[in-house]
Design an enzyme around this catalytic site. Structure first.
Site, PDB file in Angstrom:
ATOM      1  N   ASP A   1      41.277  39.612  43.434  1.00 42.64           N
ATOM      2  CA  ASP A   1      40.749  40.946  43.707  1.00 42.64           C
ATOM      3  C   ASP A   1      41.924  41.890  43.950  1.00 42.64           C
ATOM      4  OD1 ASP A   1      39.070  43.028  44.248  1.00 42.64           O
ATOM      5  OD2 ASP A   1      38.368  42.281  46.184  1.00 42.64           O
TER       6      ASP A   1
ATOM      7  N   ASP B   1      38.789  45.366  38.380  1.00 44.52           N
ATOM      8  CA  ASP B   1      39.755  44.958  39.396  1.00 44.52           C
ATOM      9  C   ASP B   1      39.508  43.590  40.021  1.00 44.52           C
ATOM     10  OD1 ASP B   1      37.463  45.760  40.686  1.00 44.52           O
ATOM     11  OD2 ASP B   1      38.498  46.762  42.330  1.00 44.52           O
ATOM     12  N   GLU B   2      38.593  42.810  39.483  1.00 44.54           N
ATOM     13  CA  GLU B   2      38.388  41.474  40.044  1.00 44.54           C
ATOM     14  C   GLU B   2      37.843  40.511  38.997  1.00 44.54           C
ATOM     15  OE1 GLU B   2      35.255  40.896  42.971  1.00 44.54           O
ATOM     16  OE2 GLU B   2      34.369  42.822  42.423  1.00 44.54           O
TER      17      GLU B   2
END
Length: 364
Positions: free
Chosen positions: A12, A106-107
């Site tokens: 993350d 983003d993860e």
């Protein structure tokens, strides 16, 4: 139960959008920053850690964010730039495993049980991946490592930012017993409050309830809570995630108080949704109308039909019925339409995957 040794990493990025803006503009480093709009209709899409100290967070109105942090700096989002960096990060992931399941820009989840480096320790592998991301992009990432996706995702939040946490098999039980119930997968705000009323505050409290009790109070979700508090969460990392719904929505410059004006907006939203469905060759049986009022309260209304729909005319007709289903509480700032029960979902008659016990021992 079938036994399967899995090593899952959840990566993350730390305050991704805001961190990219600070990276590209060094003058913003160390300052409270929000990506989004700070005007009367603005909404915070992301906040830097400096801004979070003042209570600023994503989905907050720009006006409220400014009240909490008068020094807050707003910048407009640059999604092309975020996607560019996200692509570079995923290229790093694929150097270690092909089992990569992106959740957003983003993860992502990585299954490194059998990885391309042959490294036996998922903990060391996660550290190396984070170092590679920092060297390649200049951005920091946090990671969680454990035996399933649920535990890995929780672990990634423990030592944020720029840290990681491993929950090996032998520590799963003790970790879950101390965990607050609101952090369990599938427990939202409403469910958490109901659990509190039943005297369930921690994993230990949840573990003490039998499956019949949980099913009685939480319906089909009760069986899920019974398993997940025992570390049973067998969902595999899916490299090609099939979307469960596709939607389109719009936030308006001025609140709408008349259904007539809303119907005009819904026509444009339905047209956009038809394009998105067509580009993915998708159709759905359930249409959901999303309504966000001027006080930011959210309401959804759904209809499930007997056949798949994907065309604007059908979507709009059902959305219109849902709009008039009951009176609106007040003026509306956002409308959205989404389709679920898509034609890509698996046949519900297919046999379910076996549960996987996490009481295993192997090098983490």
């Amino acid at each position: 139960m079938a036994e399967e040794s899995r090593k899952i990493i959840h990566v993350d990025m730390d305050a991704f959008y805001a961190s990219v803006e600070q990276l590209d503009n060094p003058e913003l480093k160390g300052k409270p920053l929000a990506v989004g709009g700070g005007g009367a209709r603005g909404v915070v899409a992301a906040a830097s850690y400096e801004a979070r100290k003042f209570g600023v967070h994503s989905a907050m109105s720009g006006q409220l964010a400014r009240k909490k942090c008068p020094e807050l700096i707003f910048v407009s989002p640059r999604f092309n730039r975020y996607r560019e960096i996200s692509h570079s990060i995923r290229e790093i992931f694929f150097e270690y495993t092909d089992l990569v399941e992106p959740l957003s820009l983003d993860e992502a989840y990585l299954d490194v049980s059998q990885n391309k480096t042959g490294m036996p320790s998922a903990t060391l592998l996660a550290r190396e991946i984070r170092q590679r991301i920092l060297k390649t992009t200049g951005l920091t990432a946090s990671a969680g490592i454990s035996v399933n996706k649920f535990l890995a995702k929780i672990a990634s939040d423990v030592n944020k930012p720029n840290g990681q946490k491993t929950i090996p098999p032998e520590e799963v039980h003790d970790f879950l017993m101390q965990l607050e119930v609101r952090k369990f997968f599938g427990v939202g705000k409403v469910t958490a409050e109901k659990m509190y009323r039943l005297g369930i505050f921690t994993g230990a409290d949840l573990h003490s309830k039998d499956e019949d009790f949980l099913t009685t109070h939480f319906g089909n979700s009760g069986a899920h809570y019974y398993k997940v508090v025992r570390g049973i969460h067998n969902s595999p990392v899916q490299p090609s995630r099939i979307p469960k719904s596709i939607g389109a929505e719009r936030t308006f410059r001025e609140n709408l108080s008349s259904e007539i004006f809303m119907l005009e907006k819904l026509e444009g939203i339905a047209e956009e949704l038809e394009k998105r469905l067509g580009s993915k060759d998708r159709a759905g049986k359930t249409i959901t109308l999303k309504i966000k009022y001027s006080d930011f309260q959210l309401q959804t209304r759904s209809h499930t039909g007997g056949h798949f729909v994907s065309k604007k005319a059908e979507i709009l007709a059902i959305a219109r019925e849902l709009l008039y289903q009951q009176p609106l509480r007040e003026s509306v700032r956002l409308l959205g339409i989404s389709l679920s029960n898509l034609n890509t979902e698996q046949d519900s008659s297919a046999p379910a995957a076996e549960d996987v016990s996490v009481q295993l021992r192997f090098d983490f």
